[in-house]
Scaffold this motif. Sequence first.
Motif, mmCIF file in Angstrom:
data_model
loop_
_atom_site.group_PDB
_atom_site.id
_atom_site.type_symbol
_atom_site.label_atom_id
_atom_site.label_comp_id
_atom_site.label_asym_id
_atom_site.label_seq_id
_atom_site.Cartn_x
_atom_site.Cartn_y
_atom_site.Cartn_z
ATOM 1 N N MET A 279 0.943 -1.334 -0.067
ATOM 2 C CA MET A 279 -0.187 0.001 0.037
ATOM 3 C C MET A 279 0.758 1.188 0.059
ATOM 4 S SD MET A 279 -1.483 -0.028 3.984
ATOM 5 C CE MET A 279 -0.275 -0.151 5.260
ATOM 6 N N CYS A 281 2.112 4.960 0.830
ATOM 7 C CA CYS A 281 2.172 5.989 1.898
ATOM 8 C C CYS A 281 2.729 7.150 1.302
ATOM 9 C CB CYS A 281 2.673 5.418 2.996
ATOM 10 S SG CYS A 281 2.697 6.676 4.571
ATOM 11 N N GLN A 301 -1.764 6.632 6.431
ATOM 12 C CA GLN A 301 -2.066 5.298 6.936
ATOM 13 C C GLN A 301 -3.447 5.412 7.313
ATOM 14 O OE1 GLN A 301 0.000 3.464 5.612
ATOM 15 N NE2 GLN A 301 1.882 3.237 6.567
ATOM 16 N N ASN A 304 -5.726 4.474 4.670
ATOM 17 C CA ASN A 304 -5.605 3.143 4.233
ATOM 18 C C ASN A 304 -6.021 2.124 5.075
ATOM 19 O OD1 ASN A 304 -3.836 3.605 1.842
ATOM 20 N ND2 ASN A 304 -1.985 3.759 3.209
ATOM 21 N N ILE A 310 -8.445 -2.764 1.558
ATOM 22 C CA ILE A 310 -7.008 -2.568 1.294
ATOM 23 C C ILE A 310 -6.202 -3.900 1.153
ATOM 24 C CG2 ILE A 310 -6.210 -2.718 3.581
ATOM 25 C CD1 ILE A 310 -4.927 0.053 1.222
#
Length: 428
Positions: A279, A281, A301, A304, A310
């Motif tokens: 994922m 960032c 985060q 996410n 996710i």
Amino acid sequence: MKRLRAELWDKMHFMFREYNDRMVHVSLTYDEPIDIEAMKSALIVMVEKIPVLHSSFVGNKLRPYWKVSEYKIDDIFNCYDVDDIDKATEKFLMQYIPPESHVQIKVGVFNERTLCIVENHMCMDGGDLKEFLNELFLEYNSIVGTGHAPITVREGSRAFDEIYEDLEPSDAMRAKALFSNPSPKDTHSLPLTPASDSDKSFIVKHKFDANTTAALKAAGKAHYATVNDVLTAAFLQAAYEIGDYDSSDSISVSCAMDLRKRHMKGLAGRGYTNHTAFMGCMTPKKGSDILETLEYVKHEQTLNKQDKFIGLYGLPLLRFAYSVMPYALAEKIIKLGYNNPLLAMSNIGVLDSAALSLSGHAPVDGFMTGAVKYKPFSLLSATTLNGEMTIAICERGNDVDRAVIETFISLIALHVDELIALTAAKAA
């Protein structure tokens, strides 16, 4: 000839051959000698129960598969007496196991006390390699204590779609329709030299002692941030500096996430495989200090973590491509839309010292890292053992590149210290 199905993640990691060597690396050191015969016997138990570890990958252009192969334990396990253990273990850990090899794991014991493992990521990721180690040492300790192994090795499906099995039916249906994968495109990277045929694989690592690791966790907690948030913030802050990037630039790092912890309820009945996704960032700009950058990371985060799907985006598209097209064509099509992250990070987490104890002796040192990356790509791995965190980067490059990465890791450590100091000053 027995064949095993090549699963989705097996094929994807085979495709990653252009970006990294696909090896996962482990080193564990003990203060007592390892029982060599017991370790051999335990390895035989594990490898026999996980046949992909003694299989050759056949990259058939239509439908690739694994061909289960005959092997001898000496093909996997060897012992070494060396003078320079650091040099010898780095050489062992940086070796490459070709997918067409008849074994996909190599284990070495150095000076009777240091155990090193190299394993093909196509077979299993860091999350499952940790589980593999726990089971290996369970077998070892039983053999040493009772003379026989309990053979408790986990077996089952290696299929990627196990990820959907524990979801609510309605969520599973939605997840299987997530064809798009909005992965970030970022051109920022470490300032490494151009790739050359003379480049060699190397590892650079830094260990935070127990006091610093504890202070890192406490500082993160004081700012409602996880250890992963802190490492990500320090990584990004250091990336601006090592690359001399404009402070107004937006920089992204891809963070590995274990899909088992996010979407699965247990591992029973599931085979050793890969269930890791990344994922993104992103920080919109460089923070004036590590605290500001940490706030950017926390915001990203949080977004996410609020997404219940996710890590699942794009998987249906991969499944569709691999199922309806010949493999060679599917790989070309997937590459057209795939963005391999230039900067990536994987917090593999805690190595269980109790589970990794040999006859009651816990490892006194150890770490695990991801693959050796090929320039311009880089991956930082982190593991914690006995309360001490080790961060490491494996790269294929030259002495100039090694110096760049040494500086980069030093900057990460510097910003961790900065966060600890600023947090303490704020609390005073």
